[in-house]
Design an enzyme around this catalytic site. Sequence first.
Site, PDB file in Angstrom:
ATOM      1  N   ARG A 147      -5.063 -21.499  10.455  1.00 32.90           N
ATOM      2  CA  ARG A 147      -3.755 -21.347  11.497  1.00 32.90           C
ATOM      3  C   ARG A 147      -3.230 -20.757  11.756  1.00 32.90           C
ATOM      4  O   ARG A 147      -1.911 -21.162  11.419  1.00 32.90           O
ATOM      5  CB  ARG A 147      -4.675 -23.029  11.844  1.00 32.90           C
ATOM      6  N   HIS A 201     -13.731 -20.697  15.111  1.00 32.72           N
ATOM      7  CA  HIS A 201     -13.048 -21.632  14.279  1.00 32.72           C
ATOM      8  C   HIS A 201     -14.735 -22.116  13.273  1.00 32.72           C
ATOM      9  O   HIS A 201     -14.905 -23.642  13.478  1.00 32.72           O
ATOM     10  CB  HIS A 201     -12.461 -23.351  15.533  1.00 32.72           C
ATOM     11  N   LYS A 247      12.098 -15.909   9.222  1.00 33.50           N
ATOM     12  CA  LYS A 247      13.328 -15.555   8.858  1.00 33.50           C
ATOM     13  C   LYS A 247      12.476 -14.205   8.916  1.00 33.50           C
ATOM     14  O   LYS A 247      13.049 -13.198   8.367  1.00 33.50           O
ATOM     15  CB  LYS A 247      13.590 -15.691   7.091  1.00 33.50           C
ATOM     16  N   ARG A 297      -5.771 -32.828  13.428  1.00 38.54           N
ATOM     17  CA  ARG A 297      -6.730 -32.925  12.571  1.00 38.54           C
ATOM     18  C   ARG A 297      -7.072 -32.220  11.941  1.00 38.54           C
ATOM     19  O   ARG A 297      -7.902 -32.775  11.128  1.00 38.54           O
ATOM     20  CB  ARG A 297      -7.340 -32.919  14.064  1.00 38.54           C
ATOM     21  N   THR A 298      -7.395 -31.267  11.965  1.00 30.53           N
ATOM     22  CA  THR A 298      -8.433 -30.058  11.692  1.00 30.53           C
ATOM     23  C   THR A 298      -6.815 -30.181   9.751  1.00 30.53           C
ATOM     24  O   THR A 298      -8.035 -30.475   8.375  1.00 30.53           O
ATOM     25  CB  THR A 298      -7.534 -28.367  11.824  1.00 30.53           C
TER      26      THR A 298
END
Lengths: 358, 358, 358
Positions: free
Chosen positions: B105, B133, B84, B55-56
């Site tokens: 995020r 957020h 890695k 969604r974000t």
Amino acid sequence: MISKYRHLIDLNDFSVSEWDSIISLAKEIKKNPALYSHRCDGKIMGTLFYEPSTRTQMSFQTAMLRLGGSIIGFDNPETSSVAKGENLKDTTKIVSSYADIMVMRHPLEGSAKAAALTSDCPIVNAGDGGHLHPTQTLTDLLTLSEQKGTLSGLTVGLCGDLMNGRTVHSLLKALSCYKNNKFVLISTPELRLPSYIKDILNASSCSFCEVDSLEDAIPELDVLYMTRIQKERFSSEEEYNAQKDVYVLDRNKLMKGKHDLVVLHPLPRVDEISIDVDEDPRALYFVQAKNGVYVRMALILTILENPSPTKLFDGKVHAGVCCRNKKCITNREKYLPKSFWGMGDTLVCEYCDERILL
Amino acid sequence: MISKYRHLIDLNDFSVSEWDSIISLAKEIKKNPALYSHRCDGKIMGTLFYEPSTRTQMSFQTAMLRLGGSIIGFDNPETSSVAKGENLKDTTKIVSSYADIMVMRHPLEGSAKAAALTSDCPIVNAGDGGHLHPTQTLTDLLTLSEQKGTLSGLTVGLCGDLMNGRTVHSLLKALSCYKNNKFVLISTPELRLPSYIKDILNASSCSFCEVDSLEDAIPELDVLYMTRIQKERFSSEEEYNAQKDVYVLDRNKLMKGKHDLVVLHPLPRVDEISIDVDEDPRALYFVQAKNGVYVRMALILTILENPSPTKLFDGKVHAGVCCRNKKCITNREKYLPKSFWGMGDTLVCEYCDERILL
Amino acid sequence: MISKYRHLIDLNDFSVSEWDSIISLAKEIKKNPALYSHRCDGKIMGTLFYEPSTRTQMSFQTAMLRLGGSIIGFDNPETSSVAKGENLKDTTKIVSSYADIMVMRHPLEGSAKAAALTSDCPIVNAGDGGHLHPTQTLTDLLTLSEQKGTLSGLTVGLCGDLMNGRTVHSLLKALSCYKNNKFVLISTPELRLPSYIKDILNASSCSFCEVDSLEDAIPELDVLYMTRIQKERFSSEEEYNAQKDVYVLDRNKLMKGKHDLVVLHPLPRVDEISIDVDEDPRALYFVQAKNGVYVRMALILTILENPSPTKLFDGKVHAGVCCRNKKCITNREKYLPKSFWGMGDTLVCEYCDERILL
């Protein structure tokens, strides 16, 4: 139940003359793609792929980019809100409010129609389980029309798993809407075409016959449509070993075909067409794959530039009835209205087309 | 420590009047999006999603595309250099040198600030673990402002897991900067709001009360902000079974709400709002989700068109002190300067805001 | 075997003067990127990443987007038709018919050349197993040329795993085409440069020496090219522990370097350069990473704006011979023509360059 957007869930959501218009437009685009390269400037396509399908996804993406538009979406439900248990309605509702058109692939049957119920933009069904995949059929029709100059009066061989093959069923239904086609259905006895498709063919102006041997059938064909036949579809290992080469198209079998035979395959192939066939000018499956871009460009333009409502349900809600198809979306997304249309003592699920005898 | 770029790590990196400007701009964009469709032509947004959040991510991508920009990034650290063993600094340093703005995020708290230390472009925090957020809160403020015409004098119910809910904490802090709001905090005793948020509310012009029953609280509310409440948050299976329906918003409970109640939810929802509530005109969570695009468009424009430096640290480096929050980014990325600001005999981590009693 | 498209499979597909042109163009683009921001309007790049490589993928994507083009592709073969068993030919054939240029990364050696055999657009090799990675070398050359003003007469230290390091081999081969460079090869005895690369150096105007100690070598270097050295490459745990710090570049070692030393690293790094070295103005690996975008922009323009055919095979097909390199693409994709060129009693595989003694 009417949606105010124009969706393509089932090929029958469009009339045959609309198919013809899309095919004509696709040919125009193919001739002069530059004329169309800004027709979707500023538009966004959402591509919701709940199961992987690179080919289909990339062909839709290419189509939108070639029209000047752009893309959002996911191809891996593991990295999406779906993984947090979000229902289909919420995911599709929100993405449809972000995008101008939404393309959806989902493992469950009827899912595209379920999403269309609450979508805020037009939806194109890019495959709902084994049920429908209408843009593949449009691709096939474009390629046949381009190669043969007509969609009528053709002798079309279809070879492989005719019982389970979604693309075969859909192509047969579509070609039966044109006049005087003859279908040669090439498969093992176990993998014959289901009777409800035969009923449709019988009700049309087309004829069909069922045969076992690709080699025997090939000389009379105008078109040969190959599909994958899976080992596990045979009734035993012995039968598989006995027959596995029968349904492989190789140069030897192709030698018996007409000089203007058209060989198609929806791809991906595994072994059912030998790689040395690729060099033959009659092998047109890579042209067919590329045509998928042009026909999708034509479809996107048709949907975005000619908005009109879509009727989603014809029947009525039977709250107490459950669809017996375990792969029907209504059995996972419980909030969906259980809509069926009646046919004598039979109900037909309006999501997945399953017939239920009452 | 000053970065020369304007970042949005914490909503408090911007002043309340800047929030208001972003909200106003978002409303302008919503009214006439075509005016803004080329404002980011040629600009690239990097979206680094170290954990999935469709969604974000899609709302940021849509925002950038609607402004004429384009996107690079990853949504699956398994298919990135992270797999890695690359550290956060190198990945973000390089992507920030490719992009004009970077959205990030990450599961660890303070990670966005850590990235900002060496970034070569502005960073927007799209969620750092359970910590911050800020663009969700801007989305909530836009929706409230649009629906109510004001962000002051509102009676706002917040329901669900108030102890752990990042969006609730952030929204409360933001709304406490406006005048005379009243908060009705609806939760089980175990899931009450943490005291440090209550301290912030007490220091403001706003008031609050704590209640157990959504049904009893709903009649007086102007706004109801629902959040997910998770089974495992209850102290026992019995208590969960006894209370699970208490915090589900359904049509019966909604009947007791004002006719102009605004129901919001940050989504995804699971069961906490019945699907039949969706039809009610007071159910505005899908409008809220779509508003996330407009507010992010406004934010991107604000950041790209008004470059200014950001102060990242106020305190000083305490090389010998480790943050006690195990989810703090400083405990994984050892090269980060361990910066704290002092408050009496307490140090506060400048990455994750954890308080450490010396 | 001639392909009608211009591919970059091996750096030697281009002449040294073409390398110089690409480097010059990259410098022009870096000076004035806005001049180039519409040069690929309407063009599509396909990025087929059969194994993850965020850095390389994002640098190609950024390059194409900065030229005005757009992107299709996948970065996770698990969500592609590859997972259904599709062969390399079909996947690359079709994507190359959708795109205008295709970038490909694959774990098997020779895969980019294999794809070029049937591609419908130019291919850029973005890494085929441990074999080739020509755009990394172009990036290195651009950075050296920019920092040193020349690619000749330099003393270049290369440190780390010189036996297995693809980027080191490729850079050495490239720099040996310029005059009078001196290479200081810094490694453990077990990880020395393979003799076939030494043969190339001996045949050039360049010289080389082999040393064990980074610290001793650093004072005379104009350039230090660091690479990852992996624990499992040492012959025993004891040897690893004895030597692990010897090949780590830290501030102490760097103090002994020239004031205009250029430190490069292809990234990602793990521990071989201390993070506190990043602040030193001689640490240019982040500049190098960003240069990867400019050099790829120059390469894309060169390929798209100067179409010309590429010779893919020099030798002939030996149907009965199998390449002995287990990681060669011909050992997985059986339909590929087994083409070798002869050199005395040796055959050299034209996909992976493996030498086979007859």
